[in-house]
Scaffold this active site. Structure first.
Site, PDB file in Angstrom:
ATOM      1  N   ASP A  16       0.793  -1.002   0.107  1.00 46.83           N
ATOM      2  CA  ASP A  16       0.217  -0.356   0.086  1.00 46.83           C
ATOM      3  C   ASP A  16       1.338   1.763   0.357  1.00 46.83           C
ATOM      4  OD1 ASP A  16      -2.702   1.538   0.630  1.00 46.83           O
ATOM      5  OD2 ASP A  16      -1.573   1.868   2.454  1.00 46.83           O
ATOM      6  N   ASP A  18       0.389   5.082   0.129  1.00 52.06           N
ATOM      7  CA  ASP A  18      -0.317   5.851   1.429  1.00 52.06           C
ATOM      8  C   ASP A  18      -0.416   4.840   2.948  1.00 52.06           C
ATOM      9  OD1 ASP A  18      -0.942   8.810   0.404  1.00 52.06           O
ATOM     10  OD2 ASP A  18      -2.439   7.407  -0.554  1.00 52.06           O
TER      11      ASP A  18
END
Length: 266
Positions: A16, A18
């Site tokens: 991922d 962010d």
């Protein structure tokens, strides 16, 4: 440095962006070194994001600017997933879009006719919802009218917030919640916690054991479970250690202070 025993046991890693690889405009602690170690060990990598504000090309440029080597093929955005879903639909009475320029491009390239700013906006039979920085009330008004008139609502995700330099910002989920409350209709979700982003990443990486690394229990961990994948949680984003330690069904296979600590154990 050597990989931790956990990472050594996997063939592929889905990261991922962010809250895991970066927060705002800064990489997390020694994230470039962690990525270099994964590549040196022969692990294939995919970068996945529910953030709909940028195009895949923009994400690649940001990764390189932060010292993280990446190719366009390795970046899987929710906008690209929306484009894939829309490309399988026929063209109806038009599509109303709430989103960034990148989302408008993905919708247009899917073959849908965008009706924003026209008299047909309220008659659109499809509304696409994705968070962006310049949201105006007029967008919510037009989308509400179209949905109440029968339009289907498809959203990028349900993330309540996303981490920024000055603290959490409202995510796509905040916009979706407003529209669902106003219309008493439920959006179909393309991004996390649905598994489509991870399925797209897996298609690009091929067979092998895959570990998802993210910061959100409600999005990354849940989507990994829906895709049948293991997930580890890092604490540089939305989740606290206390929250991660009591998570179950699914539970993370590991919890670490940050990406570097998870990958190399320090």
């Amino acid at each position: 440095m050597a990989l931790s025993a956990l990472l050594a046991s996997y063939d592929h890693v889905v990261l991922d962006l962010d809250g895991c690889v970066w927060v705002g405009e800064e990489s997390t602690r020694e994230a470039p070194d962690a990525l270099s170690e994964l590549r040196a060990a022969g692990k294939s990598v995919a970068f996945v994001t529910n953030d709909s504000r940028r195009s895949p090309e923009e994400y690649v440029r940001k990764l390189w600017a932060l010292g993280l080597r990446a190719s366009l093929e390795e970046v899987v955005t929710v906008g690209a997933a929306i484009q894939h879903v829309l490309a399988e639909r026929g063209q109806g009475n038009g599509t109303y879009v709430i989103g960034s320029p990148a989302i408008f491009r993905h919708v247009a390239e899917s073959g849908q006719r965008i009706v924003n700013g026209t008299e047909r906006a309220a008659a659109a039979d499809l509304v696409i919802v994705a968070g962006h920085d310049d949201l105006h009330f007029a967008e919510l008004r037009a989308a509400t009218q179209a949905i109440l008139a029968g339009a289907e609502m498809i959203a990028a995700g349900r993330d309540r917030t996303f981490p920024a330099d000055d603290g959490p910002w409202p995510g796509t989920g905040a916009i979706v919640a407003a529209l669902e409350y106003a219309t008493a209709r439920t959006a179909s979700i393309v991004g996390k916690p649905e598994p489509q982003l991870f399925f797209t990443a897996l298609d690009r990486m091929g067979p092998g054991r895959t570990l998802v690394i993210g910061d959100r229990l409600d999005a990354d961990l849940a989507a990994a479970a829906a895709a049948g994948l293991d997930a580890a949680i890092v604490l540089t984003g939305a989740s606290t250690r206390a929250e991660a330690e009591v998570a179950e069904d699914p539970a993370p296979v590991a919890i670490a202070d940050d990406l570097h600590a998870l990958v190399v154990g320090s």
